[in-house]
Design an enzyme around this catalytic site. Structure first.
Site, short mmCIF file in Angstrom:
data_model
loop_
_atom_site.label_atom_id
_atom_site.label_comp_id
_atom_site.label_asym_id
_atom_site.label_seq_id
_atom_site.Cartn_x
_atom_site.Cartn_y
_atom_site.Cartn_z
N VAL A 66 0.81 -1.23 0.00
CA VAL A 66 0.00 0.00 0.00
C VAL A 66 0.84 1.28 0.00
CG1 VAL A 66 -2.05 -1.06 1.04
CG2 VAL A 66 -0.35 0.04 2.53
N ASN A 92 -6.86 -0.90 6.87
CA ASN A 92 -6.43 -1.59 8.08
C ASN A 92 -4.93 -1.88 8.07
OD1 ASN A 92 -6.87 -3.73 10.37
ND2 ASN A 92 -5.96 -4.89 8.68
N SER A 143 -6.28 3.91 16.16
CA SER A 143 -5.68 3.50 17.44
C SER A 143 -6.03 4.56 18.47
CB SER A 143 -4.15 3.45 17.28
OG SER A 143 -3.53 3.25 18.52
N TYR A 156 4.39 6.28 15.07
CA TYR A 156 3.11 5.56 14.97
C TYR A 156 1.96 6.49 15.35
CZ TYR A 156 -0.38 1.89 15.92
OH TYR A 156 -1.51 1.10 15.92
N ALA A 158 1.89 9.73 15.36
CA ALA A 158 1.72 10.80 14.36
C ALA A 158 0.94 10.28 13.16
CB ALA A 158 3.08 11.32 13.91
N SER A 159 1.25 9.06 12.72
CA SER A 159 0.57 8.51 11.53
C SER A 159 -0.92 8.29 11.82
CB SER A 159 1.23 7.20 11.09
OG SER A 159 0.93 6.15 11.99
N ILE A 189 -4.74 -5.71 21.07
CA ILE A 189 -5.32 -6.91 20.45
C ILE A 189 -4.15 -7.85 20.11
CG2 ILE A 189 -6.82 -7.78 18.61
CD1 ILE A 189 -8.24 -5.58 20.18
P1 NAD Z 1 -0.96 -7.54 11.90
O1 NAD Z 1 0.51 -7.31 11.79
O2 NAD Z 1 -1.43 -8.88 12.33
O3 NAD Z 1 -1.67 -7.18 10.50
C1 NAD Z 1 -1.24 -6.12 9.68
C2 NAD Z 1 -1.29 -6.56 8.23
O4 NAD Z 1 -0.89 -5.44 7.42
C3 NAD Z 1 -0.32 -7.70 7.91
O5 NAD Z 1 -0.99 -8.73 7.19
C4 NAD Z 1 0.73 -7.05 7.04
O6 NAD Z 1 1.30 -7.92 6.06
C5 NAD Z 1 -0.07 -5.91 6.39
N1 NAD Z 1 0.81 -4.87 5.89
C6 NAD Z 1 1.83 -4.25 6.55
N2 NAD Z 1 2.43 -3.38 5.73
C7 NAD Z 1 1.78 -3.44 4.53
C8 NAD Z 1 1.95 -2.78 3.29
N3 NAD Z 1 2.93 -1.89 3.10
N4 NAD Z 1 1.10 -3.08 2.29
C9 NAD Z 1 0.12 -4.00 2.46
N5 NAD Z 1 -0.08 -4.67 3.61
C10 NAD Z 1 0.74 -4.38 4.63
O7 NAD Z 1 -1.48 -6.41 12.88
P2 NAD Z 1 -2.95 -5.96 13.37
O8 NAD Z 1 -2.83 -5.72 14.82
O9 NAD Z 1 -4.00 -6.84 12.86
O10 NAD Z 1 -3.03 -4.52 12.68
C11 NAD Z 1 -4.11 -4.07 11.91
C12 NAD Z 1 -4.34 -2.59 12.18
O11 NAD Z 1 -4.82 -2.45 13.52
C13 NAD Z 1 -3.10 -1.70 12.07
O12 NAD Z 1 -3.41 -0.54 11.34
C14 NAD Z 1 -2.78 -1.36 13.51
O13 NAD Z 1 -2.12 -0.11 13.64
C15 NAD Z 1 -4.18 -1.34 14.12
N6 NAD Z 1 -4.13 -1.48 15.59
C16 NAD Z 1 -3.76 -2.67 16.14
C17 NAD Z 1 -3.69 -2.78 17.54
C18 NAD Z 1 -3.27 -4.06 18.21
O14 NAD Z 1 -3.12 -4.08 19.46
N7 NAD Z 1 -3.06 -5.15 17.49
C19 NAD Z 1 -4.00 -1.68 18.34
C20 NAD Z 1 -4.38 -0.49 17.73
C21 NAD Z 1 -4.44 -0.41 16.35
#
Ligand code: NAD
Length: 270
Positions: A66, A92, A143, A156, A158-159, A189
């Site tokens: 992405v 996501n 987040s 993170y 900031a993004s 999570i």
């Molecule tokens: P995860 O690492 O299990 O999943 C993230 C997915 O994004 C992975 O499959 C990865 O391959 C994909 N990805 C990463 N860079 C990419 C790129 N350049 N192009 C395409 N795909 C890409 O993590 P998650 O926890 O499921 O994260 C999902 C979202 O939830 C994220 O945006 C994260 O910031 C947000 N989030 C997660 C938590 C948590 O505690 N897990 C908390 C707050 C926010």
């Protein structure tokens, strides 16, 4: 309200090969939606596509980094060719960073912004006309760090703040079209996110993560996100500690900063 409001709707999920994105894809698929999983992890995507189609779901996996605008555009074109339109885009895909500001290379900030912010921008730009025509929805996985500070995660946070500004403003612009934007702020999570966190030098960090409260499962997050989408909520804050953190940061930001700094400061030693 129909029993399955997303039945035969086309749902595109970036970062859909793992974690919250994957669990959400499963939930939407079970509710009858057609799924496009978009992810840079080709091996995981292939496996997931097979699992989904093997269960009789209509689903496709499309490899896409992405951070590349052209890839996002061609991915959306492929999805439009396959399904004809897009009803829901879930922005996501994300990465995190865990390092002191003073020890973090500028390239790490650029990388985190490229995935978390520009990735969502490129996908949204490419898909927006179809989503608006369908009076559809954009879901943004943000987040608590998108609305409050988080120690050791300046890039993170900031993004995610940038995402918050973009997508809450976009919601206002789109309101008259019947298109909705829902922001999701998960607490902690249990996913691969933290095991892939970047350190200040841009490599995966081995600095242990500080955590407050227990982690929820991606499946329970997906259930809440799906129900929020059905009700077209503006904002979802997930997990008990996430909700506490959110409200403390809203009501008394100074106290939030002090408590959060205390909870996370062990990471600063590294
Ligand atoms: P995860 O690492 O299990 O999943 C993230 C997915 O994004 C992975 O499959 C990865 O391959 C994909 N990805 C990463 N860079 C990419 C790129 N350049 N192009 C395409 N795909 C890409 O993590 P998650 O926890 O499921 O994260 C999902 C979202 O939830 C994220 O945006 C994260 O910031 C947000 N989030 C997660 C938590 C948590 O505690 N897990 C908390 C707050 C926010």
């Amino acid at each position: 309200m129909p029993k399955q409001p997303f039945k035969e709707k086309v749902v595109v999920i970036t970062g859909g090969a793992s974690g919250i994105g994957l669990a959400l894809a499963e939930k939407f698929a079970r509710e009858g939606a057609f799924i496009a999983l978009v992810d840079m992890d080709k091996a995981a995507l292939e496996k997931r596509e097979k699992q989904f189609t093997g269960r009789g779901y209509r689903a496709v996996g499309i490899a896409c980094d992405v951070t590349c605008r052209e890839m996002c555009e061609s991915t959306v074109e492929k999805i439009l060719d396959l399904f004809g339109h897009i009803d829901v885009l879930v922005n996501n895909a994300g990465i995190t960073q865990r390092s002191l500001f003073t020890k973090t290379r500028v390239e790490v900030f650029q990388k985190v912004m490229a995935v978390n912010f520009f990735g969502a921008l490129y996908c949204t730009k490419a898909a927006i006309d179809s989503i608006v025509k369908r009076r559809g929805m954009i879901i943004v996985n943000e987040s608590i760090a998108g609305m409050a500070p988080l120690l050791g995660r300046t890039g993170y946070s900031a993004s995610k703040h940038a995402l918050h500004g973009l997508f809450t403003s976009l919601r206002c612009e789109l309101r008259h079209t019947g298109t909705h934007v829902m922001i999701v702020c998960p607490g902690f999570i249990k996913t691969n996110l933290q095991t892939r966190a970047l350190g200040g030098d841009g490599n995966i960090t081995n600095v242990p993560q500080s955590r407050v409260g227990k982690q929820d499962t991606p499946e329970s997050a997906a259930e809440i996100i799906y129900n929020g989408a059905v009700k077209r909520k503006n904002l979802l804050v997930l997990t008990v500690m996430g909700k506490i953190g959110y409200w403390v940061s809203r009501i008394t930001p100074g106290i939030y900063e002090r408590i959060m700094t205390k909870q996370f400061k062990s990471e600063l030693k590294n």
